[in-house]
Design a protein around this motif. Structure first.
Motif, mmCIF file in Angstrom:
data_model
loop_
_atom_site.group_PDB
_atom_site.id
_atom_site.type_symbol
_atom_site.label_atom_id
_atom_site.label_comp_id
_atom_site.label_asym_id
_atom_site.label_seq_id
_atom_site.Cartn_x
_atom_site.Cartn_y
_atom_site.Cartn_z
ATOM 1 N N LYS A 70 7.045 57.694 66.459
ATOM 2 C CA LYS A 70 7.975 56.603 66.188
ATOM 3 C C LYS A 70 9.347 56.976 66.733
ATOM 4 O O LYS A 70 9.665 58.152 66.772
ATOM 5 C CB LYS A 70 8.053 56.328 64.690
ATOM 6 C CG LYS A 70 6.777 55.769 64.115
ATOM 7 C CD LYS A 70 6.970 55.525 62.646
ATOM 8 C CE LYS A 70 5.714 55.679 61.859
ATOM 9 N NZ LYS A 70 5.235 57.018 61.673
ATOM 10 N N TYR B 154 8.582 49.251 65.597
ATOM 11 C CA TYR B 154 8.234 50.008 64.390
ATOM 12 C C TYR B 154 8.959 51.340 64.418
ATOM 13 O O TYR B 154 9.034 51.999 65.456
ATOM 14 C CB TYR B 154 6.722 50.237 64.311
ATOM 15 C CG TYR B 154 5.958 48.955 64.142
ATOM 16 C CD1 TYR B 154 5.769 48.405 62.882
ATOM 17 C CD2 TYR B 154 5.451 48.282 65.239
ATOM 18 C CE1 TYR B 154 5.079 47.209 62.718
ATOM 19 C CE2 TYR B 154 4.756 47.089 65.090
ATOM 20 C CZ TYR B 154 4.574 46.564 63.827
ATOM 21 O OH TYR B 154 3.896 45.384 63.683
ATOM 22 N N ASN C 47 6.409 51.926 57.409
ATOM 23 C CA ASN C 47 7.138 51.728 58.657
ATOM 24 C C ASN C 47 8.070 50.531 58.535
ATOM 25 O O ASN C 47 7.727 49.529 57.909
ATOM 26 C CB ASN C 47 6.177 51.471 59.821
ATOM 27 C CG ASN C 47 5.398 52.683 60.222
ATOM 28 O OD1 ASN C 47 5.831 53.811 60.027
ATOM 29 N ND2 ASN C 47 4.237 52.470 60.805
ATOM 30 N N ARG D 102 9.930 47.396 60.427
ATOM 31 C CA ARG D 102 9.558 46.520 61.540
ATOM 32 C C ARG D 102 10.687 45.542 61.821
ATOM 33 O O ARG D 102 11.274 44.975 60.896
ATOM 34 C CB ARG D 102 8.294 45.748 61.183
ATOM 35 C CG ARG D 102 7.885 44.713 62.210
ATOM 36 C CD ARG D 102 6.578 44.042 61.751
ATOM 37 N NE ARG D 102 6.318 42.869 62.531
ATOM 38 C CZ ARG D 102 6.514 41.622 62.126
ATOM 39 N NH1 ARG D 102 6.998 41.373 60.926
ATOM 40 N NH2 ARG D 102 6.237 40.610 62.912
#
Length: 121
Positions: A38, A70, A108, A110
């Motif tokens: 990420k 993300y 996560n 978004r």
């Protein structure tokens, strides 16, 4: 037949700094690899149409893309969305800010937006 979002974003140093360059963590069909680093972003075609004419074949196709970023933090998700916006805006139009959310299972963050892109054939 699709919008050249990966090629355009690969040329932008801000996107490369956040999403890498080889490989670039910007995945088509809304499909990222399992356990990808990420932040990353996915995109998919959600609509569009050729520019039809009464005489002759269309010379341009219109695409509507959904882009989802993300990240591990909200600030990282916003930073990537801002870099993508900066890279894309000279080639296409942002037409919708889709909002921010947090996945309850993965945790996560978004950030989502839509792009309208006209691509000459």
């Amino acid at each position: 037949m699709s919008a050249p979002i990966n090629a355009v974003c690969a040329l932008d140093s801000g996107v490369s700094a956040l999403l890498g360059s080889k490989p670039q963590r910007l995945y088509s069909f809304g499909d990222a690899p399992q356990d990808v680093q990420k932040p990353y972003a996915v995109w998919q075609i959600i609509g569009g149409n050729p520019e039809n004419y009464l005489a002759g074949r269309p010379d341009i196709d219109g695409y509507r893309l959904q882009v989802d970023v993300y990240a591990s933090s909200g600030s990282d998700a916003r930073a990537v969305a801002k870099a993508l916006r900066h890279a894309i805006e000279l080639n296409a139009n942002i037409i919708r800010w889709g909002g921010e959310s947090r996945d309850p299972s993965t945790k996560n963050y978004r950030y989502s937006f839509d792009v309208s892109w006209l691509v000459p054939r």
